[in-house]
Scaffold this motif. Structure first.
Motif, PDB file in Angstrom:
ATOM      1  N   SER A  25      61.465  95.965 -60.108  1.00 47.20           N
ATOM      2  CA  SER A  25      60.740  97.046 -59.430  1.00 47.20           C
ATOM      3  C   SER A  25      61.253  98.396 -59.886  1.00 47.20           C
ATOM      4  O   SER A  25      60.470  99.338 -60.114  1.00 47.20           O
ATOM      5  CB  SER A  25      60.888  96.910 -57.917  1.00 47.20           C
ATOM      6  N   VAL A  26      62.560  98.530 -60.028  1.00 46.79           N
ATOM      7  CA  VAL A  26      63.151  99.787 -60.457  1.00 46.79           C
ATOM      8  C   VAL A  26      62.778 100.095 -61.898  1.00 46.79           C
ATOM      9  O   VAL A  26      62.418 101.232 -62.243  1.00 46.79           O
ATOM     10  CB  VAL A  26      64.682  99.759 -60.293  1.00 46.79           C
ATOM     11  N   ILE A  27      62.858  99.073 -62.774  1.00 46.48           N
ATOM     12  CA  ILE A  27      62.521  99.265 -64.193  1.00 46.48           C
ATOM     13  C   ILE A  27      61.063  99.664 -64.346  1.00 46.48           C
ATOM     14  O   ILE A  27      60.718 100.572 -65.124  1.00 46.48           O
ATOM     15  CB  ILE A  27      62.817  97.974 -64.986  1.00 46.48           C
ATOM     16  N   ARG A  28      60.185  99.008 -63.573  1.00 40.71           N
ATOM     17  CA  ARG A  28      58.759  99.324 -63.634  1.00 40.71           C
ATOM     18  C   ARG A  28      58.510 100.768 -63.194  1.00 40.71           C
ATOM     19  O   ARG A  28      57.701 101.491 -63.786  1.00 40.71           O
ATOM     20  CB  ARG A  28      57.976  98.365 -62.751  1.00 40.71           C
ATOM     21  N   ALA A  29      59.227 101.181 -62.127  1.00 39.29           N
ATOM     22  CA  ALA A  29      59.081 102.555 -61.638  1.00 39.29           C
ATOM     23  C   ALA A  29      59.579 103.563 -62.665  1.00 39.29           C
ATOM     24  O   ALA A  29      58.983 104.634 -62.843  1.00 39.29           O
ATOM     25  CB  ALA A  29      59.840 102.713 -60.323  1.00 39.29           C
ATOM     26  N   LEU A  30      60.667 103.207 -63.380  1.00 46.08           N
ATOM     27  CA  LEU A  30      61.198 104.092 -64.422  1.00 46.08           C
ATOM     28  C   LEU A  30      60.199 104.238 -65.570  1.00 46.08           C
ATOM     29  O   LEU A  30      59.958 105.341 -66.072  1.00 46.08           O
ATOM     30  CB  LEU A  30      62.526 103.544 -64.955  1.00 46.08           C
ATOM     31  N   TYR A  31      59.627 103.128 -65.957  1.00 47.15           N
ATOM     32  CA  TYR A  31      58.696 103.119 -67.084  1.00 47.15           C
ATOM     33  C   TYR A  31      57.429 103.900 -66.752  1.00 47.15           C
ATOM     34  O   TYR A  31      56.877 104.604 -67.606  1.00 47.15           O
ATOM     35  CB  TYR A  31      58.361 101.670 -67.452  1.00 47.15           C
ATOM     36  N   CYS A  32      56.983 103.767 -65.522  1.00 46.20           N
ATOM     37  CA  CYS A  32      55.726 104.421 -65.115  1.00 46.20           C
ATOM     38  C   CYS A  32      55.927 105.805 -64.527  1.00 46.20           C
ATOM     39  O   CYS A  32      54.951 106.460 -64.138  1.00 46.20           O
ATOM     40  CB  CYS A  32      54.997 103.545 -64.100  1.00 46.20           C
ATOM     41  N   ARG A  33      57.180 106.234 -64.441  1.00 49.17           N
ATOM     42  CA  ARG A  33      57.491 107.528 -63.822  1.00 49.17           C
ATOM     43  C   ARG A  33      56.848 107.640 -62.431  1.00 49.17           C
ATOM     44  O   ARG A  33      56.181 108.619 -62.093  1.00 49.17           O
ATOM     45  CB  ARG A  33      57.038 108.686 -64.722  1.00 49.17           C
ATOM     46  N   SER A  34      57.062 106.583 -61.651  1.00 55.02           N
ATOM     47  CA  SER A  34      56.447 106.482 -60.324  1.00 55.02           C
ATOM     48  C   SER A  34      56.996 107.539 -59.375  1.00 55.02           C
ATOM     49  O   SER A  34      58.142 107.998 -59.500  1.00 55.02           O
ATOM     50  CB  SER A  34      56.695 105.095 -59.732  1.00 55.02           C
ATOM     51  N   THR A  35      56.150 107.899 -58.409  1.00 52.60           N
ATOM     52  CA  THR A  35      56.574 108.831 -57.366  1.00 52.60           C
ATOM     53  C   THR A  35      56.940 108.101 -56.074  1.00 52.60           C
ATOM     54  O   THR A  35      57.349 108.737 -55.101  1.00 52.60           O
ATOM     55  CB  THR A  35      55.455 109.845 -57.069  1.00 52.60           C
ATOM     56  N   SER A  36      56.773 106.767 -56.072  1.00 48.75           N
ATOM     57  CA  SER A  36      57.158 105.978 -54.896  1.00 48.75           C
ATOM     58  C   SER A  36      57.790 104.670 -55.338  1.00 48.75           C
ATOM     59  O   SER A  36      57.442 104.119 -56.388  1.00 48.75           O
ATOM     60  CB  SER A  36      55.936 105.698 -54.004  1.00 48.75           C
ATOM     61  N   LEU A  37      58.704 104.189 -54.513  1.00 46.64           N
ATOM     62  CA  LEU A  37      59.399 102.927 -54.804  1.00 46.64           C
ATOM     63  C   LEU A  37      59.572 102.164 -53.502  1.00 46.64           C
ATOM     64  O   LEU A  37      60.124 102.688 -52.540  1.00 46.64           O
ATOM     65  CB  LEU A  37      60.762 103.196 -55.439  1.00 46.64           C
ATOM     66  N   ASN A  38      59.100 100.927 -53.501  1.00 42.66           N
ATOM     67  CA  ASN A  38      59.176 100.084 -52.314  1.00 42.66           C
ATOM     68  C   ASN A  38      60.172  98.956 -52.539  1.00 42.66           C
ATOM     69  O   ASN A  38      59.903  98.008 -53.295  1.00 42.66           O
ATOM     70  CB  ASN A  38      57.793  99.517 -51.983  1.00 42.66           C
ATOM     71  N   LEU A  39      61.326  99.044 -51.884  1.00 38.60           N
ATOM     72  CA  LEU A  39      62.346  97.990 -51.938  1.00 38.60           C
ATOM     73  C   LEU A  39      62.540  97.381 -50.553  1.00 38.60           C
ATOM     74  O   LEU A  39      63.625  96.902 -50.223  1.00 38.60           O
ATOM     75  CB  LEU A  39      63.670  98.563 -52.458  1.00 38.60           C
ATOM     76  N   SER A  40      61.496  97.405 -49.741  1.00 41.42           N
ATOM     77  CA  SER A  40      61.572  96.843 -48.396  1.00 41.42           C
ATOM     78  C   SER A  40      61.727  95.335 -48.448  1.00 41.42           C
ATOM     79  O   SER A  40      61.123  94.661 -49.301  1.00 41.42           O
ATOM     80  CB  SER A  40      60.304  97.188 -47.603  1.00 41.42           C
ATOM     81  N   SER A  41      62.530  94.792 -47.528  1.00 41.01           N
ATOM     82  CA  SER A  41      62.691  93.345 -47.361  1.00 41.01           C
ATOM     83  C   SER A  41      63.078  92.650 -48.665  1.00 41.01           C
ATOM     84  O   SER A  41      62.560  91.588 -49.021  1.00 41.01           O
ATOM     85  CB  SER A  41      61.380  92.730 -46.816  1.00 41.01           C
ATOM     86  N   LYS A  42      64.036  93.240 -49.404  1.00 41.75           N
ATOM     87  CA  LYS A  42      64.511  92.659 -50.661  1.00 41.75           C
ATOM     88  C   LYS A  42      65.939  92.132 -50.545  1.00 41.75           C
ATOM     89  O   LYS A  42      66.577  91.835 -51.555  1.00 41.75           O
ATOM     90  CB  LYS A  42      64.469  93.723 -51.773  1.00 41.75           C
ATOM     91  N   LYS A  43      66.434  92.040 -49.305  1.00 38.92           N
ATOM     92  CA  LYS A  43      67.804  91.573 -49.062  1.00 38.92           C
ATOM     93  C   LYS A  43      68.838  92.457 -49.769  1.00 38.92           C
ATOM     94  O   LYS A  43      69.869  91.993 -50.238  1.00 38.92           O
ATOM     95  CB  LYS A  43      67.966  90.122 -49.510  1.00 38.92           C
ATOM     96  N   VAL A  44      68.533  93.736 -49.829  1.00 38.03           N
ATOM     97  CA  VAL A  44      69.408  94.697 -50.490  1.00 38.03           C
ATOM     98  C   VAL A  44      70.611  95.025 -49.608  1.00 38.03           C
ATOM     99  O   VAL A  44      70.457  95.333 -48.425  1.00 38.03           O
ATOM    100  CB  VAL A  44      68.642  95.997 -50.824  1.00 38.03           C
ATOM    101  N   ARG A  45      71.806  94.960 -50.171  1.00 37.12           N
ATOM    102  CA  ARG A  45      73.034  95.359 -49.462  1.00 37.12           C
ATOM    103  C   ARG A  45      73.516  96.725 -49.932  1.00 37.12           C
ATOM    104  O   ARG A  45      74.030  97.512 -49.150  1.00 37.12           O
ATOM    105  CB  ARG A  45      74.128  94.314 -49.672  1.00 37.12           C
ATOM    106  N   ASP A  46      73.354  96.969 -51.215  1.00 35.54           N
ATOM    107  CA  ASP A  46      73.767  98.244 -51.805  1.00 35.54           C
ATOM    108  C   ASP A  46      72.620  98.801 -52.629  1.00 35.54           C
ATOM    109  O   ASP A  46      72.030  98.088 -53.452  1.00 35.54           O
ATOM    110  CB  ASP A  46      74.998  98.064 -52.701  1.00 35.54           C
TER     111      ASP A  46
END
Length: 335
Positions: A4-25
């Protein structure tokens, strides 16, 4: 998540959704997305934020709801572009002053479902704040600096431990919705009448016994007040006891009644007795039954304590040596 992060970097996205990804850091590479205006990190296990997020100088919306934060991250205080900040459903007990003092452009702040005991005075520096919600916390007081939020439109302090609200609340002239249900409020600020845009008030489940003076003049569309201890302030007619009147009073009342009749002999002859006319001139009549009397008389009166029974713009009058609230004296001479 990395994809998701790489795709956002490539597309120069203005939004990023990392909801419910079991992210700790939060991955530090997110800081490279300098075009981000929306970052969704809710429903994870995040307990802190990296300082690298300071590079997101265009970020306007940040959702950190339902994570494991124990205090508001101080790094947020330097993200001046933020307009919407969601911190609901964490374990926050402390709001460091430096964590919110710099959020001059913040419009929405959601702190619901945490364990916050107090809001710092720096809350008053959020001059553009329109929606503040601190529902279901452990607030015991609200700082007077809340009155500086002149653009505040909706304030939600439901399900806390508040026993009072600051009198400076009346300075929030733009307030349209006030939710303070399920607290321990015993009164509302007297100056609340100044909130001329107020349309919704929810004070259900408190310990209120009365509303402030002129509260009924507010342009309310919705009012919720169940579960309080309101005092009923309804005037009642007194119960008249048997009276023992003097002969003078009995005669005076008879003459006063007859004097009202233009055709009566008493009315016609009274002009020839100026001394009697002068005596009767001090007479009066009951405001309830209109019966005349000569001696100053107490009739159909209900005494109410201003301290304990002022309600909805109606108030009783006290005299020196006032009787207890709710006591209705029977009619009798004050001589």
């Amino acid at each position: 998540m990395a994809e998701s992060v790489i795709r956002a970097l490539y597309c120069r996205s203005t939004s990023l959704n990392l909801s419910s990804k079991k992210v700790r850091d939060v991955p530090t590479c997110v800081s490279r997305l300098t075009n981000l205006s929306v970052l969704l990190l809710n429903n994870n296990s995040i307990s802190s934020l990296p300082v690298e997020l300071l590079s997101l100088q265009q970020l306007e919306e940040l959702n950190l709801g339902n994570n494991a934060l124990k205090q508001v991250p101080c790094v947020l205080g330097h993200m001046e572009s933020l307009k919407k900040l969601y911190l609901f459903g964490n374990q926050i007990t402390v709001i460091p002053p430096e964590a919110i003092g710099g959020l001059q452009n913040l419009v929405v702040l959601n702190l619901n479902h945490n364990q916050i005991q107090r809001l710092p005075p720096e809350i008053g520096s959020l001059k553009n704040l329109e929606h503040l919600s601190v529902l279901d916390n452990k607030l015991e007081e609200v700082p007077a600096e809340l009155g500086r939020l002149t653009k505040l439109s909706e304030l939600n302090l439901m399900s806390n431990r508040l026993s009072s609200l600051p009198k400076q609340l009346y300075q929030c002239k733009g307030l349209t919705k006030l939710h303070v249900a399920r607290n321990k409020l015993t009164s509302l600020p007297e100056g609340i009448r100044a909130l001329k845009k107020l349309q919704v008030v929810d004070v259900a489940g408190n310990k209120l016994s009365m509303f402030p003076v002129e509260f009924h003049l507010l342009p309310l569309k919705e009012l919720y007040y169940e579960g309080n201890r309101f005092v009923r302030c309804e005037p009642r007619q007194s119960v008249q006891n048997v009276e023992v009147l003097s002969l003078k009073e009995l005669v005076a009342r008879f003459v006063l009644r007859e004097d009202r009749k233009w055709s009566s002999l008493v009315h016609k002859m009274l002009l020839h007795y100026p001394n009697l006319s002068a005596l009767l001139a001090s007479g009066s009549c009951c405001a309830v039954c209109s019966s005349p009397f000569l001696t100053t008389w107490l009739e159909c009166v209900h005494f109410v304590s201003l301290r304990n029974a002022r309600c909805g713009g109606w108030q009783g009058l006290e005299e020196p040596g006032e009787q207890a609230a709710g006591q209705v004296p029977s009619r009798g001479s004050l001589d």
